[in-house]
Design an enzyme around this catalytic site. Structure first.
Site, PDB file in Angstrom:
ATOM      1  N   ASN A   1      -2.956   1.907  10.901  1.00 24.05           N
ATOM      2  CA  ASN A   1      -3.668   2.361   9.708  1.00 24.05           C
ATOM      3  C   ASN A   1      -4.144   1.100   8.990  1.00 24.05           C
ATOM      4  OD1 ASN A   1      -4.680   3.666   7.461  1.00 24.05           O
ATOM      5  ND2 ASN A   1      -2.671   3.962   6.514  1.00 24.05           N
ATOM      6  N   PRO A   2      -5.317   0.583   9.388  1.00 23.36           N
ATOM      7  CA  PRO A   2      -5.777  -0.711   8.873  1.00 23.36           C
ATOM      8  C   PRO A   2      -6.516  -0.571   7.551  1.00 23.36           C
ATOM      9  CG  PRO A   2      -7.369   0.150  10.409  1.00 23.36           C
ATOM     10  CD  PRO A   2      -6.263   1.171  10.337  1.00 23.36           C
TER      11      PRO A   2
ATOM     12  N   PHE B   1       0.841  -1.192   0.000  1.00 23.38           N
ATOM     13  CA  PHE B   1       0.000   0.000   0.000  1.00 23.38           C
ATOM     14  C   PHE B   1       0.880   1.248   0.000  1.00 23.38           C
ATOM     15  CE2 PHE B   1      -2.472   3.254   2.286  1.00 23.38           C
ATOM     16  CZ  PHE B   1      -3.644   3.236   1.570  1.00 23.38           C
TER      17      PHE B   1
END
Length: 290
Positions: free
Chosen positions: A197-198, A102
């Protein structure tokens, strides 16, 4: 003789301004959100100069112009800018990123900053869903934490995380699933600051092509309501944090009320606070272990 060399030099070069103008037009037509910024960053990358110095560059070599056009064409196909540059800027860091991890977003810098402000010398800090390591490495870079543990599940993301963490001996990379209640069981009641920060975007939400085509889905989507990972993270934070320890969790802008309520409903947290990002949208929630 200089008079004879000048025509050959000119033939091998092209003016930068028209190249940039064409790049901006192409990226704008492709729907890129920040066409001028992206075009300038790509030009600076090709020329190996800071973006701020582009104003001092009048012309570029033909080979550099060709490379710039190629990169612009890829960006127009909505390949993430960071993948083309090979790095993503985050606070004071340049993180290596690419397919399988990500790309950290600027809004997450606020959560990282909140955690940094609460990290005392010697503290134990845990970063769950670490991805590229943006939060964990920022804590290591900007504080005197005694130990920073970065937890990530994805084998591909772990490769990037380990690469980025090499320069920070204080950072320990742990392969683990944050929904596992036994994760880091040896640290129960020992953690000073826990940040996460899932994946939190509700399934089915429309996202830009850079996200849908390149960010790993498991790092973006968090189930039907977007809270399938956040719920167990809250429970894990409650057992890992020492009394008085701090937790901060990023969430979707539709979760401005839901995540603070989950923290309150757990019963083990006080000082629950909702935070907006710089655009005024709900972005993360924080609390303190009772």
């Amino acid at each position: 003789m200089p008079e004879q060399e000048h025509p050959r030099e000119t033939a091998d070069r092209t003016r930068l301004a028209p190249e940039l103008a064409a790049a901006v037009a192409e990226l704008g037509a492709a729907g890129v959100a920040s066409p001028r910024v992206d075009a300038e960053l790509l030009a600076a990358y090709v020329l190996d100069v800071p973006r701020s110095r582009l104003l001092l560059v009048d012309s570029i070599r033909a080979g550099e112009a060709a490379r710039l056009r190629s990169l612009v064409a890829e960006r127009a196909r909505r390949i993430p800018l960071q993948h083309l540059l090979g790095t993503a800027a985050f606070r004071h860091l340049e993180l290596s990123v690419g397919e399988g991890v990500f790309v950290p977003r600027p809004e997450t810098e606020m959560l990282a900053g909140w955690g940094i402000d609460r990290t005392e010398p010697g503290d134990l800090v845990v970063d769950l869903c670490s991805g590229s390591g943006a939060i964990a490495l920022s804590v290591a870079d900007e504080t005197r934490a005694g130990r920073v543990i970065a937890v990530e599940r994805s084998p591909l993301a772990l490769t990037w995380l380990r690469r980025n963490a090499e320069a920070y001996p204080v950072v320990e990379v742990v392969a683990g699933d944050v929904t596992d209640p036994g994760l880091l069981s040896e640290l129960h009641g020992a953690v000073d600051v826990l940040l996460c920060n899932p994946p939190y975007v509700p399934d089915g939400t429309a996202v830009p092509p850079e996200v849908s085509g390149h960010d790993p889905a498991e790092a973006v989507f968090g189930g039907g309501d977007g809270l399938e990972v956040i719920r167990p993270v809250i429970g894990l934070a409650a057992v890992l944090l020492k009394p008085g320890g701090h937790v901060g969790i990023e969430h979707d802008d539709v979760h401005g009320a839901a995540v603070p309520e989950l923290l309150r409903a757990d019963g083990r947290f006080g000082e629950v606070t909702a935070h907006d990002d710089l655009t005024g949208r709900p972005r993360y929630a924080t609390a303190r272990r009772r």
